[in-house]
Design an enzyme around this catalytic site. Structure first.
Site, PDB file in Angstrom:
ATOM      1  N   LEU A 210      11.633   6.284  -6.006  1.00  0.00           N
ATOM      2  CA  LEU A 210      10.486   6.308  -5.228  1.00  0.00           C
ATOM      3  C   LEU A 210      10.337   5.280  -4.029  1.00  0.00           C
ATOM      4  O   LEU A 210      10.729   4.040  -4.580  1.00  0.00           O
ATOM      5  CB  LEU A 210       9.202   6.027  -6.114  1.00  0.00           C
ATOM      6  CG  LEU A 210       9.024   7.420  -7.183  1.00  0.00           C
ATOM      7  CD1 LEU A 210       7.698   6.976  -7.798  1.00  0.00           C
ATOM      8  CD2 LEU A 210       8.969   8.454  -6.744  1.00  0.00           C
TER       9      LEU A 210
ATOM     10  N   GLY B 125       0.682  -1.128  -0.106  1.00  0.00           N
ATOM     11  CA  GLY B 125       0.181  -0.045  -0.075  1.00  0.00           C
ATOM     12  C   GLY B 125       0.825   1.402   0.063  1.00  0.00           C
ATOM     13  O   GLY B 125       2.329   1.307  -0.289  1.00  0.00           O
TER      14      GLY B 125
ATOM     15  N   HIS C 261       4.858   1.581  -7.885  1.00  0.00           N
ATOM     16  CA  HIS C 261       3.927   0.441  -7.963  1.00  0.00           C
ATOM     17  C   HIS C 261       3.031   0.529  -9.352  1.00  0.00           C
ATOM     18  O   HIS C 261       2.645  -0.484  -9.807  1.00  0.00           O
ATOM     19  CB  HIS C 261       2.839   0.625  -6.918  1.00  0.00           C
ATOM     20  CG  HIS C 261       3.448   0.558  -5.331  1.00  0.00           C
ATOM     21  ND1 HIS C 261       3.624   1.709  -4.554  1.00  0.00           N
ATOM     22  CD2 HIS C 261       3.838  -0.467  -4.881  1.00  0.00           C
ATOM     23  CE1 HIS C 261       4.161   1.327  -3.354  1.00  0.00           C
ATOM     24  NE2 HIS C 261       4.535   0.014  -3.381  1.00  0.00           N
TER      25      HIS C 261
ATOM     26  N   LYS D 131      12.772  -4.061  -9.268  1.00  0.00           N
ATOM     27  CA  LYS D 131      14.194  -4.354  -8.952  1.00  0.00           C
ATOM     28  C   LYS D 131      14.901  -3.291  -7.889  1.00  0.00           C
ATOM     29  O   LYS D 131      15.950  -3.812  -7.174  1.00  0.00           O
ATOM     30  CB  LYS D 131      14.875  -3.875 -10.294  1.00  0.00           C
ATOM     31  CG  LYS D 131      15.089  -4.784 -11.588  1.00  0.00           C
ATOM     32  CD  LYS D 131      15.653  -4.348 -12.663  1.00  0.00           C
ATOM     33  CE  LYS D 131      15.754  -5.224 -13.864  1.00  0.00           C
ATOM     34  NZ  LYS D 131      16.547  -4.713 -14.962  1.00  0.00           N
ATOM     35  N   LYS D 132      14.161  -2.482  -7.389  1.00  0.00           N
ATOM     36  CA  LYS D 132      14.497  -1.588  -6.216  1.00  0.00           C
ATOM     37  C   LYS D 132      14.742  -2.514  -5.024  1.00  0.00           C
ATOM     38  O   LYS D 132      15.663  -2.180  -4.351  1.00  0.00           O
ATOM     39  CB  LYS D 132      13.449  -0.493  -6.102  1.00  0.00           C
ATOM     40  CG  LYS D 132      14.197   0.404  -4.925  1.00  0.00           C
ATOM     41  CD  LYS D 132      13.159   1.586  -4.448  1.00  0.00           C
ATOM     42  CE  LYS D 132      13.173   1.723  -3.088  1.00  0.00           C
ATOM     43  NZ  LYS D 132      12.299   1.193  -2.347  1.00  0.00           N
TER      44      LYS D 132
HETATM   45  P1  AMP Z   1       5.904  -2.567  -1.346  1.00  0.00           P
HETATM   46  O1  AMP Z   1       4.662  -1.886  -1.256  1.00  0.00           O
HETATM   47  O2  AMP Z   1       6.934  -1.422  -0.886  1.00  0.00           O
HETATM   48  O3  AMP Z   1       6.016  -3.759  -0.737  1.00  0.00           O
HETATM   49  O4  AMP Z   1       6.291  -2.566  -2.913  1.00  0.00           O
HETATM   50  C1  AMP Z   1       5.510  -3.313  -3.742  1.00  0.00           C
HETATM   51  C2  AMP Z   1       6.514  -3.830  -5.019  1.00  0.00           C
HETATM   52  O5  AMP Z   1       6.831  -2.464  -5.576  1.00  0.00           O
HETATM   53  C3  AMP Z   1       7.731  -4.121  -4.704  1.00  0.00           C
HETATM   54  O6  AMP Z   1       7.849  -5.370  -5.808  1.00  0.00           O
HETATM   55  C4  AMP Z   1       8.721  -3.265  -4.859  1.00  0.00           C
HETATM   56  O7  AMP Z   1      10.102  -3.811  -5.306  1.00  0.00           O
HETATM   57  C5  AMP Z   1       7.920  -2.290  -6.173  1.00  0.00           C
HETATM   58  N1  AMP Z   1       8.306  -0.938  -5.818  1.00  0.00           N
HETATM   59  C6  AMP Z   1       8.763  -0.312  -4.812  1.00  0.00           C
HETATM   60  N2  AMP Z   1       9.077   0.854  -5.173  1.00  0.00           N
HETATM   61  C7  AMP Z   1       9.378   1.118  -6.300  1.00  0.00           C
HETATM   62  C8  AMP Z   1      10.047   1.639  -7.556  1.00  0.00           C
HETATM   63  N3  AMP Z   1      10.438   2.879  -6.991  1.00  0.00           N
HETATM   64  N4  AMP Z   1      10.154   1.435  -8.595  1.00  0.00           N
HETATM   65  C9  AMP Z   1       9.757   0.081  -9.008  1.00  0.00           C
HETATM   66  N5  AMP Z   1       9.062  -0.590  -8.136  1.00  0.00           N
HETATM   67  C10 AMP Z   1       9.018  -0.278  -6.917  1.00  0.00           C
END
Ligand code: AMP
Length: 273
Positions: A181, A28, A34, A145-146
């Site tokens: 981000l 979220g 995302h 990939k982050k």
């Molecule tokens: P999170 O909500 O932080 O668990 O992220 C969900 C997904 O979004 C994960 O696969 C993260 O690697 C991806 N994600 C988070 N930040 C970025 C970003 N800046 N660029 C691309 N993917 C992202």
């Protein structure tokens, strides 16, 4: 867009559709990173499922679970406007029972880098991703990939457990000034936001050195540390695609990773060479 909150309802619903499914798991507080995962999932599949689940098992006791940014209504709107077909929005009680089977991250890859300072983190990540993949049974699942170490461990789990899903890696989305981000950027004060730019600058310095044919890992690391000073550094590492430490950068087989503390916020970033 359909919003579903229990695993059984979601399984039953998806079973009837007989479509290729692209799945984007998130915690979220959605941002353009995302959204780029959602866009890619839309391009490559007939149906897109996004989950929003703030997974408690990947946070240890003193971490930011209770303060993690929550933007449920905005997130729903973002999903709707991005063309998401199904939003899975479970509660912890829907996902976890009282007496859980445990999934453990492998020692070599799971307890270095982020796993070194957060030893239970990747067990929690793999457990929840395994559960979510079993609930959704997607054709493809999309990860950024982050979070390179997370992506690497999930790919390993899917391969070693012979799971029927293709893992798709998506490039990191950045602000125009280079900051990657992250939902956690919301914690940064104005001054910390400035300091956080040292992270992408250090990666920029590394890639500039490589483009001048400097491949020595310790030389590159030293220059990066100078740029990151005086931030508190968790790690700066130059690894191959299997997360083994590299002495020399090898084009196509190197990831340079940084994790630092800015104020009280852990921020990570990386580049793939
Ligand atoms: P999170 O909500 O932080 O668990 O992220 C969900 C997904 O979004 C994960 O696969 C993260 O690697 C991806 N994600 C988070 N930040 C970025 C970003 N800046 N660029 C691309 N993917 C992202």
């Amino acid at each position: 867009m359909k919003i579903i909150s229990t695993p059984l309802q979601l399984k039953d619903y998806l079973k009837t559709l007989n479509k290729t499914i692209g799945f984007v798991p998130t915690m979220g507080a959605l941002h353009d990173g995302h959204i780029s995962l959602i866009k890619k999932a839309k391009e490559e599949n007939e149906l897109v499922v996004v989950s929003i689940f703030l997974n408690p098992t990947q946070f240890s006791k003193n971490e930011d679970l209770d303060n993690y940014p929550k933007k449920d209504e905005a997130d729903k709107q973002i999903c709707k406007l991005s063309g998401v077909d199904v939003l899975f929005f479970p509660q912890a009680k829907d996902i976890y029972g009282n007496d859980e089977v445990s999934i453990l991250a492998p020692n070599v890859r799971g307890f270095v880098l982020e796993g070194h300072t957060r030893p239970s983190h990747f067990n929690g990540v793999l457990t929840v991703v395994n559960k979510l993949l079993n609930i959704v049974s997607p054709t493809r699942a999309y990860f950024g990939k982050k979070d390179a170490q997370q992506l690497n461990l999930i790919s390993l789990m899917v391969k070693q457990l012979f799971m029927n899903v293709e893992i798709i890696a998506v490039d990191t989305v950045r602000e125009s000034d280079g900051l990657a981000l992250s939902s956690r950027n919301a914690y940064l004060s104005k001054q910390e936001r400035e300091e956080a730019l040292k992270i992408s600058s250090s990666l920029h310095v590394a890639s500039a050195m490589i483009s001048k044919n400097i491949f020595d890992a310790s030389e590159i690391k030293n220059e990066m540390l100078k740029v990151l000073d005086p931030l508190e550094i968790f790690y700066v590492e130059i690894l191959d695609n299997n997360f083994k430490r590299s002495v020399h950068v090898e084009i196509g087989n190197t990831i340079i990773l940084v994790e630092v503390l800015v104020g009280r916020t852990r921020l990570l970033d990386n580049i793939w060479i």
